[in-house]
Design a protein around this motif. Structure first.
Motif, short mmCIF file in Angstrom:
data_model
loop_
_atom_site.label_atom_id
_atom_site.label_comp_id
_atom_site.label_asym_id
_atom_site.label_seq_id
_atom_site.Cartn_x
_atom_site.Cartn_y
_atom_site.Cartn_z
N LYS A 152 -26.91 7.14 44.99
CA LYS A 152 -26.21 7.89 43.48
C LYS A 152 -25.28 8.03 44.65
O LYS A 152 -24.27 8.07 43.43
N ASP B 168 -21.42 7.42 42.26
CA ASP B 168 -20.28 8.40 41.50
C ASP B 168 -19.11 7.80 42.38
O ASP B 168 -17.93 7.63 41.17
N ARG B 169 -18.82 7.54 42.89
CA ARG B 169 -17.83 7.77 43.76
C ARG B 169 -17.10 6.57 43.23
O ARG B 169 -15.60 6.30 42.78
N SER C 96 -17.93 5.22 40.04
CA SER C 96 -17.34 5.00 38.75
C SER C 96 -19.01 4.40 37.87
O SER C 96 -18.54 3.83 36.82
N SER D 54 -22.45 3.75 36.02
CA SER D 54 -23.56 4.68 35.45
C SER D 54 -24.71 4.48 36.00
O SER D 54 -24.95 3.04 36.11
#
Lengths: 250, 250
Positions: B239, B243-244, B246, B248
């Motif tokens: 996860k 996030d790193r 971008s 979703s």
């Protein structure tokens, strides 16, 4: 031209997700239906894990025993996609970057604005000597090598690849079939089915009970033959039996 | 008590209707899910026709290679129901009328007001030494012989028989799993999946792309481990990577 009476195929469903129950395989049912339509008899469907040795041995066992072998799954870009290299190993050929597949994928990702990175380039690796099978959905191709057809696992893509492969499949004698739904249980009709099921009549009869509830149950009787006349005579005899025994059907 | 780490099972789906595509098999998916829940690894699912020699050889191949073998289909009263006698032949035992099965069926048909005729009596023929498996729907039992479990093909009956068989199944180490749905294509995450997929972490990672339409596509990433802590650490790492980058997910 003499037509071979019957061609045979088998289907190898490759993927851990099938065996864990996470995914309900529907691809093999779709392929089976299409093969029945073109007179090819599916002799076996086998689901196995993403394990190289298992893929190699299953591919060799099934392709030798049948005119055609279809595989589904394991040709994507991720670490668990090992079908292509396993097929190459099974058929004892090298696997290398296919220029056509590479160029098509490069163009596709450029248009999408996505990087054509190393893992995506894996999808251009195709066993030497294979004929590419077009994938109109996401471009990464399937392929045909000898009598083995290698398809994606995503149903939408698999269907397109099968359609694009039918030109390589020899059509056998079409098996005609008639289905009669009888409002009874198997035990009431088993005896007559046995008398109809004579090899000399070249008939194949299956009886498929269903039981949805205490009020909705019955038997689907399917009679098959390559000979339409024998088929319709058998259906007539069977319906006459049902009438004599006051069993309703449609 | 030392628990065997992993038990294995295979599933043999018996019936021409599966191979012709007439019927979509859902039984093997149901059994696979249940086995995954109790820590039994399904190593193979095989669908074969109602042909005695094929049943006999497949049963012997699969039962020797696995702790358990489940068969579905072919134990009804009609001429194409040849599973029970084929199992007896495979395990080299006789088949004979089982008194319990016979009495239960006789009582059932008497209550129903239907004749307990010769073809129905066939369903009381059980390989010698088998343990009956109760069928609460239509009484004709399944059975367990050695490590082979013989179930009906009608899903409702099969489910009841599986439930009544779980007491004979050894529970293995349960594989825990986490599923993360990522709004991207496999090529964007394949690299990180490869780094997470380390044997030393005792993780198993699968990635399952889906493509419903141009607007609805993505990848389900499934991470599995018998070790809950390792599983949650891997999910956290994955996860953080999403996030790193971008991407979703949910």
């Amino acid at each position: 031209m003499i037509k071979k009476e019957k061609y045979s195929a088998s289907i190898l469903v490759i993927g851990d997700e099938i065996l864990s129950g996470r995914t309900q395989d529907t691809n093999s049912n779709y392929i089976s239906k299409k093969m029945t339509e073109v007179g090819v008899n599916v002799s076996e469907i086998r689901a196995i894990p993403d394990t190289k040795e298992t893929i190699v041995s299953s591919v060799n066992e099934l392709r030798k025993r049948n005119d055609y072998l279809f595989t589904t799954g394991g040709i994507g870009p991720t670490h668990d996609d090992i079908t292509s290299e396993s097929i190459a190993e099974a058929l004892n050929v090298n696997i290398e970057v296919n220029a056509t597949a590479f160029n098509d994928l490069e163009k596709y990702y450029k248009e999408m604005g996505s990087p054509f990175n190393e893992v995506r380039q894996r999808m251009a690796r195709i066993p030497v000597g294979a004929i590419l099978i077009n994938n109109p959905v996401s471009i990464a191709p399937g392929f045909k090598l000898d009598n083995v057809f290698v398809f994606a696992g995503i149903p939408k893509i698999m269907k397109a690849m099968l359609k694009n492969s039918l030109k390589y499949i020899q059509t056998g004698c079409i098996m005609h079939s008639l289905s009669i739904k009888v409002d009874t249980v198997e035990g009431d009709i088993a005896e007559i089915l046995r008398t109809l099921d004579l090899e000399e009549n070249e008939l194949k009869i299956g009886s498929y009970p269903f039981f949805n509830s205490e009020l909705d149950f019955g038997v689907n009787v399917v009679i098959k033959s390559v000979d339409k006349e024998k088929l319709s005579k058998a259906a007539k005899d069977f319906k006459a039996f049902l009438d004599r025994n006051s069993l309703s059907f449609n």
